[in-house]
Design an enzyme around this catalytic site. Structure first.
Site: not given
Ligand code: GLY
Length: 582
Positions: A115, A392, A410, A412, A434, A463-464, A485
């Site tokens: 990340r 993403t 991603t 984003n 985020d 993040s998700s 997202g």
């Molecule tokens: N940028 C979307 C996520 O990481 O959740």
């Protein structure tokens, strides 16, 4: 006569009887695809491996690496670099993500966090105006929106530790695609048209993605990315140091400086990808191996699955009102918890064990009413769910040895902060959005975050992303993941339930309509395909339905059973592709 009866029995049983199996008779032990005769959706079938991604030239790159003798990690890294070229809205080397790997021989699962990281000069209130309100533009667009990119470190870490090929070998196909170009395809063309106004504001991006007179590339014309080819060659020759300490780093930092960004040479040099203990949920005899924080994805996937483990979802029916009601209420709980507890585990204690425990699941499941919806807040529901493209991207790889890679990464939003670092061809992320620019107020996905996700130097934003590998008897059975997202977690969840609870094949599990709820705004998104009868029942229970402006997610999955690979890339997505190795 006897064979006619057999065929009829099989027909009415709706069971697996392929022509090949029928010909083989009782003694046939050869591998035979297992599909129900009632299946309306059929996955791609392969015997020696599978690659599924959002863009089929990149899937082909992965399949070619497998054919050349590479393992799933070699192919996964090659796809990661290839997507940076062929799918520039989300494929990247200027962003970050998460990779989950399962190694067959060692029976070992690995989670790699690559990340992005906040620059060391970032600070808590950097996106606030003088009156304390959030400047949404600053966290989303322009140099200040970018975190220190993690993709190159993550890919190199995976390859050096678990791959078999050299970095130059796995980057070469991406280099060729950038240097020689590829034919403009439908989805990229429409995506570049949609983003033209903002991308044209950045000179470097405008030069690459549009012609000298400012017009767009037409379908079938060749798009070359010479600067990106230069960057890829630097990495092929110089490894990750070329990116984090060498000429690429210098160009990224110069570009940041020229546009008011914060990333320094020290920030670049300090970046490291981190292995973290994977989250492993137990669900009805399966292991759900998924990503830990700083992604919230794995925590909440397992949390929701635990909450509904003792509900007989199959009996309630796929996408019936009773099942969807349970999904919505469990999602509501999970996203409420997300807003409070989740963040970078290097900066605050994230109660992963508690949130993924069966005890907590039982406690929160008991609070779900049978026949009516709950309200997320006392405030009137907000129906203005965010329509920003959640670009993403996810890909899945399996090789013939049973190794699996599930990778989500991603920039984003589509094209990240919409800035290409001059002279590199690299699109930069806007992952700083985020973070919770102001804890308690929604980010670009309408997600509320808490102090645990406030901006801090060198912290990774929450993040998700939910790259996931479901194991059966300790072997990969279903590899899954999606962009989207805030909707990623619920999209991945439904793919897993569709397979484990509703016995769907890989393609059917993707094709089925999906829903999403994220606590706030208090409204459920329901894709086209869920019947009006069902949505009427949900409304009568008190659920509020949001207007749909886009479909939910874009899954790329692989199922593996009895020696056969079943690949599926989402039918919602133009130009996605599953490519098998035969
Ligand atoms: N940028 C979307 C996520 O990481 O959740």
């Amino acid at each position: 006569m006897k064979s006619k009866i057999l065929v009829l029995v099989a027909f009415f049983a709706g069971f697996v009887v392929s022509p090949a199996l029928a010909q083989m008779g009782d003694g046939g032990a050869a591998k035979t695809p297992r599909l129900n005769t009632t299946d309306r959706f059929v996955p791609v079938i392969g015997r020696n491996g599978m690659v599924t991604s959002r863009e089929k030239m990149a899937s082909q790159v992965g399949a070619d690496i497998l054919k050349a003798g590479g393992n799933a990690v070699d192919a996964g890294v090659a796809v990661g670099f290839a997507l940076a070229v062929t799918y520039p809205q989300a494929g990247n080397i200027g962003g970050g993500g998460f990779m989950v790997i399962h190694l067959a021989e060692e029976n070992k699962s690995i989670a790699i966090d690559y990340r992005e990281m906040a620059p060391s000069r970032a600070h808590r209130d950097m996106y606030l105006n003088e009156d304390g309100s959030v400047d949404n533009d600053r966290s989303k667009y322009g140099a200040l929106a970018a975190g220190v990119p993690g993709t190159v470190a993550g890919m190199v870490h995976a390859l050096e530790n678990y791959g078999t090929m050299s970095l130059a070998e796995v980057i070469k196909p991406a280099y060729d695609l950038a240097n020689d170009g590829f034919l403009m395809y439908n989805y990229l063309q429409s995506s570049l048209n949609g983003r033209k106004e903002r991308l044209m504001e950045n000179e470097a991006a405008a030069k690459v993605f549009y012609k000298a007179d400012g017009s767009s590339y037409d379908y079938g014309e060749v798009l070359k990315q010479k600067d990106l080819a230069w960057s890829l060659k630097q990495i092929m020759d110089g490894g990750k140091d070329a990116f984090y300490k060498g000429e690429i780093a210098k160009r990224i930092v110069a570009d940041q400086k020229a546009h008011g960004g914060l990333i320094t040479m020290d920030d670049m040099a300090a970046y490291v990808a981190k292995e973290r203990p994977a989250i492993v949920g137990e669900y009805k005899g399966h292991k759900v191996v998924t990503m830990p924080p700083p992604s919230s994805g794995g925590v909440h996937l397992v949390q929701i699955m635990n909450m509904l483990e003792n509900d007989n979802l199959k009996e309630k029916g796929h996408n019936s009102a009773a099942t969807l009601h349970l999904y919505i209420e469990a999602m509501r709980q999970a996203y409420a918890d997300r807003s409070k507890y989740l963040g970078d585990p290097d900066f605050s204690d994230v109660p992963v064990a508690e949130l993924t425990s069966k005890e907590y699941a039982a406690l929160t499941r008991a609070q779900i009413p049978t026949d009516k919806s709950r309200r997320s807040t006392d405030v009137a529901p907000a129906l203005n769910l965010i329509a920003e493209s959640p670009d993403t991207t996810h890909y899945s790889v399996m090789d013939k040895h049973g190794n699996a890679v599930s990778n989500t990464y991603t920039l984003n939003f589509s094209y990240g902060n919409h800035m290409m670092a001059e002279g590199t061809g690299i699109m930069m992320n806007n992952e700083m959005d985020d973070f919770s620019a102001k804890p308690g107020t929604p980010n670009g996905y309408g997600l509320i975050g808490g102090e645990a996700n406030s901006v801090q130097p060198k912290k990774r934003p929450l993040s998700s992303m939910t790259p996931t590998i479901v194991l059966k008897d300790d072997k990969p059975f279903f590899v899954t993941g999606s962009p989207g997202g805030s909707t990623i977690i619920t999209v991945v969840l439904q793919s897993v339930f569709n397979v484990l609870e509703f016995d769907m094949n890989a393609m059917h599990a993707l094709a089925a309509p999906r829903i999403h709820h994220q606590w706030l705004p208090d409204a459920v998104m329901v894709e086209e395909g869920v019947s009006k009868d069902t949505t009427d029942i949900l409304k009568n229970m008190g659920h509020v339905l949001a207007p749909m402006r886009f479909t939910l997610g874009s899954l790329s999955t692989i199922m593996y059973r009895d020696g056969i690979f079943y690949g599926a890339s989402d039918i919602r997505s133009m130009d996605s592709g599953a490519v098998c190795v035969d």
